[in-house]
Design a protein around this motif. Structure first.
Motif, PDB file in Angstrom:
ATOM      1  N   ARG A 112       0.850  -1.183   0.000  1.00  0.00           N
ATOM      2  CA  ARG A 112       0.000   0.000   0.000  1.00  0.00           C
ATOM      3  C   ARG A 112       0.888   1.236   0.000  1.00  0.00           C
ATOM      4  O   ARG A 112       1.833   1.333   0.798  1.00  0.00           O
ATOM      5  CB  ARG A 112      -0.947  -0.008   1.191  1.00  0.00           C
ATOM      6  N   PHE A 113       0.589   2.167  -0.898  1.00  0.00           N
ATOM      7  CA  PHE A 113       1.386   3.377  -1.047  1.00  0.00           C
ATOM      8  C   PHE A 113       0.502   4.610  -0.980  1.00  0.00           C
ATOM      9  O   PHE A 113      -0.684   4.578  -1.324  1.00  0.00           O
ATOM     10  CB  PHE A 113       2.126   3.394  -2.390  1.00  0.00           C
ATOM     11  N   ALA A 114       1.094   5.711  -0.535  1.00  0.00           N
ATOM     12  CA  ALA A 114       0.468   7.031  -0.609  1.00  0.00           C
ATOM     13  C   ALA A 114       1.536   7.995  -1.105  1.00  0.00           C
ATOM     14  O   ALA A 114       2.729   7.827  -0.813  1.00  0.00           O
ATOM     15  CB  ALA A 114      -0.059   7.470   0.749  1.00  0.00           C
ATOM     16  N   ALA A 115       1.132   9.007  -1.851  1.00  0.00           N
ATOM     17  CA  ALA A 115       2.098   9.975  -2.392  1.00  0.00           C
ATOM     18  C   ALA A 115       1.488  11.371  -2.399  1.00  0.00           C
ATOM     19  O   ALA A 115       0.279  11.536  -2.601  1.00  0.00           O
ATOM     20  CB  ALA A 115       2.517   9.577  -3.810  1.00  0.00           C
TER      21      ALA A 115
ATOM     22  N   TYR B  15       9.871   7.760   1.479  1.00  0.00           N
ATOM     23  CA  TYR B  15      10.787   8.038   0.383  1.00  0.00           C
ATOM     24  C   TYR B  15      10.515   9.432  -0.171  1.00  0.00           C
ATOM     25  O   TYR B  15       9.436  10.000   0.030  1.00  0.00           O
ATOM     26  CB  TYR B  15      10.610   7.011  -0.743  1.00  0.00           C
ATOM     27  N   VAL B  16      11.470   9.931  -0.908  1.00  0.00           N
ATOM     28  CA  VAL B  16      11.306  11.219  -1.569  1.00  0.00           C
ATOM     29  C   VAL B  16      11.939  11.115  -2.951  1.00  0.00           C
ATOM     30  O   VAL B  16      12.947  10.425  -3.131  1.00  0.00           O
ATOM     31  CB  VAL B  16      11.946  12.360  -0.736  1.00  0.00           C
TER      32      VAL B  16
ATOM     33  N   LEU C 293       6.684  13.093  -1.992  1.00  0.00           N
ATOM     34  CA  LEU C 293       6.843  12.346  -0.746  1.00  0.00           C
ATOM     35  C   LEU C 293       6.005  11.086  -0.890  1.00  0.00           C
ATOM     36  O   LEU C 293       4.819  11.155  -1.222  1.00  0.00           O
ATOM     37  CB  LEU C 293       6.366  13.168   0.448  1.00  0.00           C
ATOM     38  N   VAL C 294       6.613   9.929  -0.647  1.00  0.00           N
ATOM     39  CA  VAL C 294       5.931   8.642  -0.845  1.00  0.00           C
ATOM     40  C   VAL C 294       6.015   7.832   0.440  1.00  0.00           C
ATOM     41  O   VAL C 294       7.078   7.745   1.068  1.00  0.00           O
ATOM     42  CB  VAL C 294       6.565   7.842  -2.005  1.00  0.00           C
TER      43      VAL C 294
ATOM     44  N   MET D 215       4.560   4.386 -11.076  1.00  0.00           N
ATOM     45  CA  MET D 215       5.918   4.728 -11.501  1.00  0.00           C
ATOM     46  C   MET D 215       6.809   4.990 -10.289  1.00  0.00           C
ATOM     47  O   MET D 215       7.963   4.544 -10.238  1.00  0.00           O
ATOM     48  CB  MET D 215       5.896   5.959 -12.410  1.00  0.00           C
ATOM     49  N   LEU D 216       6.265   5.702  -9.312  1.00  0.00           N
ATOM     50  CA  LEU D 216       7.036   5.993  -8.103  1.00  0.00           C
ATOM     51  C   LEU D 216       7.367   4.713  -7.348  1.00  0.00           C
ATOM     52  O   LEU D 216       8.498   4.518  -6.897  1.00  0.00           O
ATOM     53  CB  LEU D 216       6.250   6.952  -7.209  1.00  0.00           C
ATOM     54  N   ALA D 217       6.377   3.829  -7.212  1.00  0.00           N
ATOM     55  CA  ALA D 217       6.596   2.572  -6.501  1.00  0.00           C
ATOM     56  C   ALA D 217       7.628   1.706  -7.222  1.00  0.00           C
ATOM     57  O   ALA D 217       8.502   1.102  -6.584  1.00  0.00           O
ATOM     58  CB  ALA D 217       5.275   1.816  -6.358  1.00  0.00           C
TER      59      ALA D 217
END
Length: 432
Positions: free
Chosen positions: A282-285, A326-327, A313-314, A338-340
């Motif tokens: 699970r991700f949030a950005a 992460y940043v 900011l992830v 893409m970020l993940a």
């Protein structure tokens, strides 16, 4: 491994042998790399020499420990080969470090340090690693020893271990990493994005150095790192008393990365196929501005860092309940997938560390000197690049074979289908 690997190795090492510019040394390099690649559990000099009749222990020991030759041309040749294998705009340049457990205190750089592989502080040497990777294929291109304060504060100890004068200075791991990145850039190696864990990413100067070089990056971050909303504004409040303010200040306070994402929508994102199915978390950005600019005193008396450039900011929530942050300065229109994918691509360097130790004896070197350790590390990286070249070649042959088989089957199917059409259509034509 097939029986022809030694002949392939001799041919593949031609640029490295040429870089040594010396007949005897050009013979030692293939012998040492063959000892690392070949059979045998122990890959230190004595057992490697015992397994071959071509060179002696003294010759190999001199070549690695005290021979007068410059490693830079071989390092340059390694970068060229790595770029051929995996370089390109879609390649990752991954910064990390790896620990080599050691007993005693005389081996260069050894000290009680945190070893990520062991998950605890241990007596070890710590090396900053640089890996070029693409298509989930890593090629290690840099290993540089980090010297802790117990070494840099003791010139005599460094001199006994043969630390070069220009390296007898205190450098942080992020500073060593930037030196290595500059070396890679200068060589012309192609890559699209720099990845690193929070040990590097939490360093403001490290991130700023990457941006100053025009690089894209996605790095780990401490959950305590202060950040501002992307729409933070800078104001210039008029002081009611005392001297006029010299600097603008943000119109709101910074909060921790953890707090900034706490109320965001967390989505399940899959980034690649694993051995047991799709890998997902699970991700949030959210777009933010890191609080890593100049520090100024606010109107309420607090000292606060000013907003920096706008970045992603992830946050990641794992099934274990662990949360990571992460940043990244990837474009504002980057998707969370893409970020993940960028963030999780860093795992491949852990595979490279493990293979260099388990297959090629990176941690088997028994000498104590700076020169010996770095030359041994260089030989293991060259050996690893050779193995990766063979694996890629074998994979290419397999794909070609599969394509050929598929094409043949398709042609047979088409021919059979055509015959079937002609057979069924003939009576109909006759009936007309």
């Amino acid at each position: 491994m097939d029986k022809n690997w030694q002949a392939d190795l001799e041919h593949w090492l031609t640029p490295f042998s040429a870089a040594l510019r010396h007949k005897t040394r050009a013979r030692m390099c293939p012998a040492y790399v063959a000892g690392l690649v070949g059979p045998g559990d122990r890959k230190s000099i004595q057992p490697m020499a015992a397994r071959t009749d071509t060179v002696s222990y003294d010759q190999l020991h001199h070549f690695i420990g005290s021979g007068v030759w410059d490693a830079a041309p071989l390092e340059a040749a390694l970068l060229v080969e790595a770029d051929k294998l995996v370089g390109g705009d879609s390649a990752w340049l991954i910064i990390d470090d790896t620990a080599l457990p050691k007993k005693g205190r005389h081996s260069v750089g050894v000290a009680p340090q945190y070893a990520s592989a062991l998950g605890k502080t241990a007596n070890c040497q710590s090396l900053v690693s640089v890996t070029l990777a693409s298509r989930e294929v890593p090629v290690m291109v840099g290993l540089r020893l980090f010297l802790p304060e117990t070494w840099t504060d003791d010139p005599e100890r460094m001199a006994r271990a043969g630390v070069p004068k220009h390296r007898q200075i205190a450098l942080t791991k992020p500073e060593i990493a930037i030196e290595e990145i500059d070396r890679v850039i200068t060589s012309g190696v192609r890559f699209g994005c720099v990845l690193a864990d929070s040990g590097y990413g939490s360093s403001g100067p490290f991130r700023q150095a990457l941006s100053e070089r025009g690089l894209k990056w996605a790095v780990g971050l401490s959950r305590r790192q202060n950040v501002y909303s992307a729409d933070v504004a800078l104001t210039f409040p008029v002081a009611e008393t005392g001297r006029r303010r010299k600097y603008h200040i943000p119109d709101r306070s910074a909060v921790s990365a953890e707090a900034m994402l706490a109320d965001e929508k967390w989505r399940k994102v899959s980034w690649r196929q694993g051995t047991k199915g799709r890998l997902s978390c699970r991700f949030a950005a959210r777009r933010v501005r890191l609080a890593d600019g100049h520090r100024h005193r606010m109107h309420d008396g607090r000292v606060q860092a000013m907003p920096g450039d706008e970045v992603w900011l992830v946050g990641e929530r794992r099934s274990t309940g662990e949360q990571k942050y992460y940043v990244s300065n990837l474009p504002a229109d980057a998707t969370i997938r893409m970020l993940a994918a960028a963030i999780k691509a860093r795992w491949i360097c852990e595979q490279a560390h493990q293979q260099l130790k388990e297959e090629l004896g990176l941690d088997h070197f028994e000498g104590r000197s700076w020169t010996g350790l770095h030359r041994h590390a260089l030989m293991t990286m060259i050996a690893y690049a050779f193995l990766q070249s063979r694996r890629l070649k074998a994979a290419g042959r397999k794909k070609k074979s599969l394509r050929s088989t598929a094409t043949t089957e398709h042609a047979r199917h088409q021919a059979s289908h055509s015959r079937s059409l002609r057979t069924t259509s003939t009576p109909a034509m006759s009936a007309l």
